[in-house]
Design a protein around this motif. Structure first.
Motif, PDB file in Angstrom:
ATOM      1  N   VAL A   1     -23.605 -19.986   6.558  1.00  0.00           N
ATOM      2  CA  VAL A   1     -24.957 -19.619   6.991  1.00  0.00           C
ATOM      3  C   VAL A   1     -25.497 -18.545   6.067  1.00  0.00           C
ATOM      4  CG1 VAL A   1     -26.331 -18.628   8.857  1.00  0.00           C
ATOM      5  CG2 VAL A   1     -24.489 -20.221   9.386  1.00  0.00           C
ATOM      6  N   SER A   2     -26.659 -18.794   5.534  1.00  0.00           N
ATOM      7  CA  SER A   2     -27.303 -17.817   4.663  1.00  0.00           C
ATOM      8  C   SER A   2     -27.958 -16.734   5.514  1.00  0.00           C
ATOM      9  CB  SER A   2     -28.374 -18.500   3.800  1.00  0.00           C
ATOM     10  OG  SER A   2     -29.089 -17.533   3.081  1.00  0.00           O
ATOM     11  N   PRO A   3     -27.529 -15.487   5.366  1.00  0.00           N
ATOM     12  CA  PRO A   3     -28.122 -14.411   6.165  1.00  0.00           C
ATOM     13  C   PRO A   3     -29.569 -14.108   5.794  1.00  0.00           C
ATOM     14  CG  PRO A   3     -26.567 -13.512   4.582  1.00  0.00           C
ATOM     15  CD  PRO A   3     -26.478 -15.011   4.466  1.00  0.00           C
ATOM     16  N   THR A   4     -29.998 -14.514   4.605  1.00  0.00           N
ATOM     17  CA  THR A   4     -31.365 -14.210   4.193  1.00  0.00           C
ATOM     18  C   THR A   4     -32.357 -15.305   4.545  1.00  0.00           C
ATOM     19  OG1 THR A   4     -30.949 -15.100   1.986  1.00  0.00           O
ATOM     20  CG2 THR A   4     -30.664 -12.726   2.279  1.00  0.00           C
TER      21      THR A   4
ATOM     22  N   LEU B   1     -29.490 -27.598   2.438  1.00  0.00           N
ATOM     23  CA  LEU B   1     -28.532 -26.651   1.878  1.00  0.00           C
ATOM     24  C   LEU B   1     -28.988 -26.182   0.503  1.00  0.00           C
ATOM     25  CD1 LEU B   1     -25.262 -28.708   2.540  1.00  0.00           C
ATOM     26  CD2 LEU B   1     -26.340 -27.044   4.062  1.00  0.00           C
ATOM     27  N   SER B   2     -28.414 -25.080   0.087  1.00  0.00           N
ATOM     28  CA  SER B   2     -28.599 -24.583  -1.271  1.00  0.00           C
ATOM     29  C   SER B   2     -27.219 -24.321  -1.850  1.00  0.00           C
ATOM     30  CB  SER B   2     -29.411 -23.287  -1.257  1.00  0.00           C
ATOM     31  OG  SER B   2     -29.478 -22.741  -2.559  1.00  0.00           O
ATOM     32  N   PHE B   3     -26.924 -24.953  -2.980  1.00  0.00           N
ATOM     33  CA  PHE B   3     -25.635 -24.712  -3.627  1.00  0.00           C
ATOM     34  C   PHE B   3     -25.814 -23.572  -4.619  1.00  0.00           C
ATOM     35  CE2 PHE B   3     -22.243 -25.502  -6.727  1.00  0.00           C
ATOM     36  CZ  PHE B   3     -21.156 -25.527  -5.858  1.00  0.00           C
ATOM     37  N   ARG B   4     -25.176 -22.450  -4.294  1.00  0.00           N
ATOM     38  CA  ARG B   4     -25.296 -21.238  -5.096  1.00  0.00           C
ATOM     39  C   ARG B   4     -23.984 -20.483  -5.004  1.00  0.00           C
ATOM     40  NH1 ARG B   4     -26.381 -16.685  -2.741  1.00  0.00           N
ATOM     41  NH2 ARG B   4     -27.479 -17.632  -0.992  1.00  0.00           N
TER      42      ARG B   4
ATOM     43  N   THR C   1     -32.513 -19.004  -5.891  1.00  0.00           N
ATOM     44  CA  THR C   1     -32.096 -17.645  -5.570  1.00  0.00           C
ATOM     45  C   THR C   1     -32.133 -17.484  -4.047  1.00  0.00           C
ATOM     46  OG1 THR C   1     -34.347 -16.763  -5.594  1.00  0.00           O
ATOM     47  CG2 THR C   1     -33.133 -16.782  -7.710  1.00  0.00           C
ATOM     48  N   GLU C   2     -31.567 -16.418  -3.534  1.00  0.00           N
ATOM     49  CA  GLU C   2     -31.633 -16.152  -2.092  1.00  0.00           C
ATOM     50  C   GLU C   2     -33.083 -16.016  -1.638  1.00  0.00           C
ATOM     51  OE1 GLU C   2     -28.403 -13.578  -0.222  1.00  0.00           O
ATOM     52  OE2 GLU C   2     -28.332 -12.981  -2.343  1.00  0.00           O
ATOM     53  N   GLU C   3     -33.902 -15.387  -2.451  1.00  0.00           N
ATOM     54  CA  GLU C   3     -35.313 -15.225  -2.103  1.00  0.00           C
ATOM     55  C   GLU C   3     -36.017 -16.583  -2.014  1.00  0.00           C
ATOM     56  OE1 GLU C   3     -38.993 -13.552  -4.520  1.00  0.00           O
ATOM     57  OE2 GLU C   3     -37.646 -11.932  -3.866  1.00  0.00           O
ATOM     58  N   GLU C   4     -35.722 -17.474  -2.942  1.00  0.00           N
ATOM     59  CA  GLU C   4     -36.322 -18.814  -2.911  1.00  0.00           C
ATOM     60  C   GLU C   4     -35.850 -19.595  -1.680  1.00  0.00           C
ATOM     61  OE1 GLU C   4     -37.001 -19.805  -7.628  1.00  0.00           O
ATOM     62  OE2 GLU C   4     -34.957 -19.872  -6.830  1.00  0.00           O
ATOM     63  N   GLU C   5     -34.597 -19.429  -1.314  1.00  0.00           N
ATOM     64  CA  GLU C   5     -34.083 -20.080  -0.097  1.00  0.00           C
ATOM     65  C   GLU C   5     -34.860 -19.595   1.127  1.00  0.00           C
ATOM     66  OE1 GLU C   5     -29.508 -20.186  -1.809  1.00  0.00           O
ATOM     67  OE2 GLU C   5     -29.949 -19.024  -0.006  1.00  0.00           O
ATOM     68  N   ALA C   6     -35.034 -18.287   1.215  1.00  0.00           N
ATOM     69  CA  ALA C   6     -35.752 -17.714   2.358  1.00  0.00           C
ATOM     70  C   ALA C   6     -37.193 -18.206   2.394  1.00  0.00           C
ATOM     71  CB  ALA C   6     -35.704 -16.186   2.291  1.00  0.00           C
ATOM     72  N   ASP C   7     -37.832 -18.291   1.249  1.00  0.00           N
ATOM     73  CA  ASP C   7     -39.210 -18.791   1.184  1.00  0.00           C
ATOM     74  C   ASP C   7     -39.287 -20.230   1.669  1.00  0.00           C
ATOM     75  OD1 ASP C   7     -40.152 -16.381   0.215  1.00  0.00           O
ATOM     76  OD2 ASP C   7     -40.215 -17.053  -1.886  1.00  0.00           O
ATOM     77  N   LYS C   8     -38.362 -21.081   1.237  1.00  0.00           N
ATOM     78  CA  LYS C   8     -38.354 -22.477   1.664  1.00  0.00           C
ATOM     79  C   LYS C   8     -38.119 -22.581   3.169  1.00  0.00           C
ATOM     80  CE  LYS C   8     -37.214 -24.902  -2.545  1.00  0.00           C
ATOM     81  NZ  LYS C   8     -38.514 -25.533  -2.618  1.00  0.00           N
ATOM     82  N   PHE C   9     -37.230 -21.754   3.711  1.00  0.00           N
ATOM     83  CA  PHE C   9     -36.968 -21.786   5.150  1.00  0.00           C
ATOM     84  C   PHE C   9     -38.218 -21.398   5.934  1.00  0.00           C
ATOM     85  CE2 PHE C   9     -35.652 -19.664   9.094  1.00  0.00           C
ATOM     86  CZ  PHE C   9     -35.037 -20.745   9.712  1.00  0.00           C
TER      87      PHE C   9
END
Length: 109
Positions: free
Chosen positions: A27-30, A57-60, A98-106
């Motif tokens: 689980v991504s915390p961001t 998902l995001s593979f990072r 990036t984590e920021e891009e993941e958060a934006d997409k969510f």
């Protein structure tokens, strides 16, 4: 952003469908809200595999980070019990975010 090709009249997503082990997901915390136990239990109590939808998902950093699907993943873990890690599911998967891009997409979902 989807790739649009005028010549072929196709819209192609940047994310691709991958089959991923539940045990390889984190689980991504961001990019995820705090886990809601009552939502998780409700999903578990009414679990229908065909209605699960597709995880995102995001593979990072060699990890599949859950951008959308943490409650469904929890319900599957509880449903399968011991050995849940080896069950696999198809998921839309992004690479190189990036984590920021993941958060934006969510937030946009």
């Amino acid at each position: 952003m989807p790739v649009v090709t005028e010549d072929a009249k196709k819209i192609k997503r940047v994310a691709v469908i991958r089959t991923v082990r539940l045990g390889d997901m984190r689980v991504s915390p961001t990019s995820q809200r705090e886990f809601n136990p009552s939502k998780g239990r409700s999903l578990l109590n009414n679990l229908r595999m065909e209605d699960l939808g597709t995880f995102t998902l995001s593979f990072r950093d060699d990890v599949y980070w859950i951008m959308d699907g943490q409650h469904r993943c929890w319900a599957l873990r509880e449903f399968f019990g011991e050995g849940w890690e080896d069950w696999e599911i198809e998921a839309w998967t992004y690479f190189g975010l990036t984590e920021e891009e993941e958060a934006d997409k969510f937030r946009l979902q």
